[in-house]
Motif scaffolding. Structure first.
Motif, short mmCIF file in Angstrom:
data_model
loop_
_atom_site.label_atom_id
_atom_site.label_comp_id
_atom_site.label_asym_id
_atom_site.label_seq_id
_atom_site.Cartn_x
_atom_site.Cartn_y
_atom_site.Cartn_z
N THR A 5 0.80 -1.14 0.13
CA THR A 5 -0.04 0.04 0.07
C THR A 5 0.79 1.07 0.00
O THR A 5 1.90 1.38 0.77
CB THR A 5 -1.02 0.20 1.23
OG1 THR A 5 -0.23 0.24 2.37
CG2 THR A 5 -1.74 -1.01 1.54
N THR A 47 -3.58 3.89 -0.85
CA THR A 47 -5.06 3.99 0.26
C THR A 47 -5.58 5.50 0.17
O THR A 47 -6.69 5.84 0.83
CB THR A 47 -4.34 3.93 1.53
OG1 THR A 47 -3.28 4.79 1.84
CG2 THR A 47 -3.82 2.70 1.61
N CYS A 54 -8.53 6.22 3.62
CA CYS A 54 -7.55 5.13 3.87
C CYS A 54 -8.25 3.98 4.50
O CYS A 54 -8.41 2.77 4.08
CB CYS A 54 -6.57 5.32 4.94
SG CYS A 54 -5.29 4.12 5.14
N ARG A 55 -9.16 4.13 5.48
CA ARG A 55 -10.11 3.23 6.06
C ARG A 55 -11.18 2.48 5.27
O ARG A 55 -11.32 1.37 4.92
CB ARG A 55 -10.62 3.72 7.45
CG ARG A 55 -9.65 3.88 8.36
CD ARG A 55 -10.27 4.59 9.84
NE ARG A 55 -11.29 3.35 10.42
CZ ARG A 55 -11.40 3.34 11.43
NH1 ARG A 55 -11.12 4.27 12.28
NH2 ARG A 55 -12.37 2.39 12.06
N ARG A 57 -10.99 2.41 1.76
CA ARG A 57 -10.44 1.78 0.77
C ARG A 57 -9.87 0.53 1.32
O ARG A 57 -9.95 -0.61 0.51
CB ARG A 57 -9.34 2.65 0.09
CG ARG A 57 -9.89 3.70 -0.78
CD ARG A 57 -8.76 4.85 -1.68
NE ARG A 57 -9.20 5.82 -2.21
CZ ARG A 57 -8.60 6.50 -2.82
NH1 ARG A 57 -7.01 6.51 -3.03
NH2 ARG A 57 -9.06 7.63 -3.44
N LEU A 58 -8.95 0.71 2.33
CA LEU A 58 -8.52 -0.81 3.03
C LEU A 58 -9.58 -1.75 3.26
O LEU A 58 -9.79 -2.77 2.98
CB LEU A 58 -7.79 -0.36 4.27
CG LEU A 58 -6.33 0.05 4.07
CD1 LEU A 58 -5.78 0.21 5.46
CD2 LEU A 58 -5.65 -1.29 3.61
N LEU A 62 -9.48 -5.56 1.70
CA LEU A 62 -9.21 -6.57 2.30
C LEU A 62 -10.25 -7.45 2.50
O LEU A 62 -10.28 -8.62 2.97
CB LEU A 62 -8.76 -6.17 3.62
CG LEU A 62 -7.22 -5.43 3.63
CD1 LEU A 62 -6.82 -5.18 5.05
CD2 LEU A 62 -6.13 -6.19 2.88
N SER A 72 3.10 -1.78 4.14
CA SER A 72 2.64 -0.32 4.32
C SER A 72 3.94 0.36 3.78
O SER A 72 4.83 0.48 4.83
CB SER A 72 1.97 -0.15 5.39
OG SER A 72 1.89 1.40 5.52
N GLU A 144 -1.14 7.73 7.63
CA GLU A 144 -2.11 6.22 7.38
C GLU A 144 -1.67 5.21 7.98
O GLU A 144 -2.63 4.17 8.31
CB GLU A 144 -1.97 6.06 5.57
CG GLU A 144 -2.40 7.17 4.77
CD GLU A 144 -1.22 8.17 4.56
OE1 GLU A 144 -1.81 9.36 4.34
OE2 GLU A 144 -0.14 7.75 4.55
N ILE A 148 -3.83 1.38 8.79
CA ILE A 148 -3.36 0.11 7.92
C ILE A 148 -2.95 -1.07 9.04
O ILE A 148 -3.37 -2.16 8.81
CB ILE A 148 -2.06 0.51 7.12
CG1 ILE A 148 -2.74 1.49 6.08
CG2 ILE A 148 -1.85 -0.96 6.39
CD1 ILE A 148 -1.40 1.94 5.26
N ALA A 151 -6.45 -2.42 10.69
CA ALA A 151 -6.94 -3.24 9.61
C ALA A 151 -6.24 -4.64 9.48
O ALA A 151 -6.63 -5.62 9.35
CB ALA A 151 -6.89 -2.63 8.15
N CYS A 152 -4.72 -4.76 9.50
CA CYS A 152 -4.04 -6.06 9.28
C CYS A 152 -4.35 -6.63 10.42
O CYS A 152 -4.41 -8.16 10.41
CB CYS A 152 -2.62 -5.52 9.04
SG CYS A 152 -2.24 -4.89 7.40
#
Length: 232
Positions: A5, A47, A54-55, A57-58, A62, A72, A144, A148, A151-152
């Motif tokens: 990303t 992102t 960012c949130r 699109r992630l 995912l 990242s 960002e 990220i 989310a991971c």
């Protein structure tokens, strides 16, 4: 498969040139770039800048997709003068993979291991950066990586956070951050940028120098990313 990303295409262009069998696609409403390096499948997502985009699109990127690793990456600003433009930063506080192992794969490059702070706004004030460093202990700032990392963690994806330094307190942006990039529009407002430099012509040499440094930093980052992927 590895996900990589970047916030913006301005950060990813050199790395994308290294991909083989490159193609573009839409998945769940977001644009992705696919390719491979040494037969390792790669998917690249931009992102955008800041938490909201960012949130969003992630989440789409995912959804129903599992990756072996997410890298990242992109640009970051140093909070102090320990790092220079073009130095690499492996971020200790967000990465969940063995940083020492990855450091050895890019040992010929200027690389640091330290914490990164994700800020809600672009930071171009030296005093503001000093205060962030004092209160967080971080060595650099972006907008960002924290989201990220969250989310991971939620998807059980190992994360490697690698950034290249593009500005420092001694080598700041050539114009105010809001002139260089409009977060609401997710792009540079070219009329605003042109108007600033027309009224501040003494800043133009700094802009040209900044552009050259960014190009070199972008290449350094791409070299490091390719070296890491090749060792996986």
């Amino acid at each position: 498969m590895i996900a990589v990303t970047f916030a913006l295409p301005a950060e990813s262009s050199e790395f994308l040139r290294r991909l083989r069998n490159k193609s573009r696609a839409d998945r769940n409403g977001v644009r992705i770039i696919r390719g491979n390096i040494n037969n390792c499948a790669i998917e690249v997502l931009h992102t955008g800048v800041g938490e909201k985009v960012c949130r969003e699109r992630l989440s789409k990127f995912l959804h129903d997709k599992q990756f072996d690793l997410l890298i990242s990456t992109g640009f970051a600003g140093a909070l102090g003068d320990e790092m220079q433009v073009g130095d690499l930063l492996l971020t200790k506080n967000f990465s969940t993979v063995d940083l020492n192992e990855k450091r050895s794969s890019v040992s010929r490059l200027p690389i640091h291991m330290a914490d990164l702070f994700t800020a809600p706004t672009l930071s171009d004030s030296s005093d503001e950066r000093t205060e962030i460093a004092r209160t967080t202990g971080a060595a650099a700032v972006d907008m960002e990586t924290e989201f990220i990392a969250r989310a991971c963690a939620a998807h059980g994806i190992p994360l490697l956070s690698l950034r290249v330094i593009t500005d420092t307190p001694r080598e700041p942006f050539p114009a105010p951050a809001h002139v260089l990039f409009d977060i609401a529009k997710q792009r540079t407002d070219l009329p605003k940028l042109a108007a600033f430099f027309l009224t501040h012509p003494n800043r133009i040499p700094g802009l040209l120098q900044f552009a050259r440094k960014i190009a070199r930093a972008r290449k350094t980052l791409a070299d490091a990313l390719v070296a890491i992927v090749r060792e996986l």
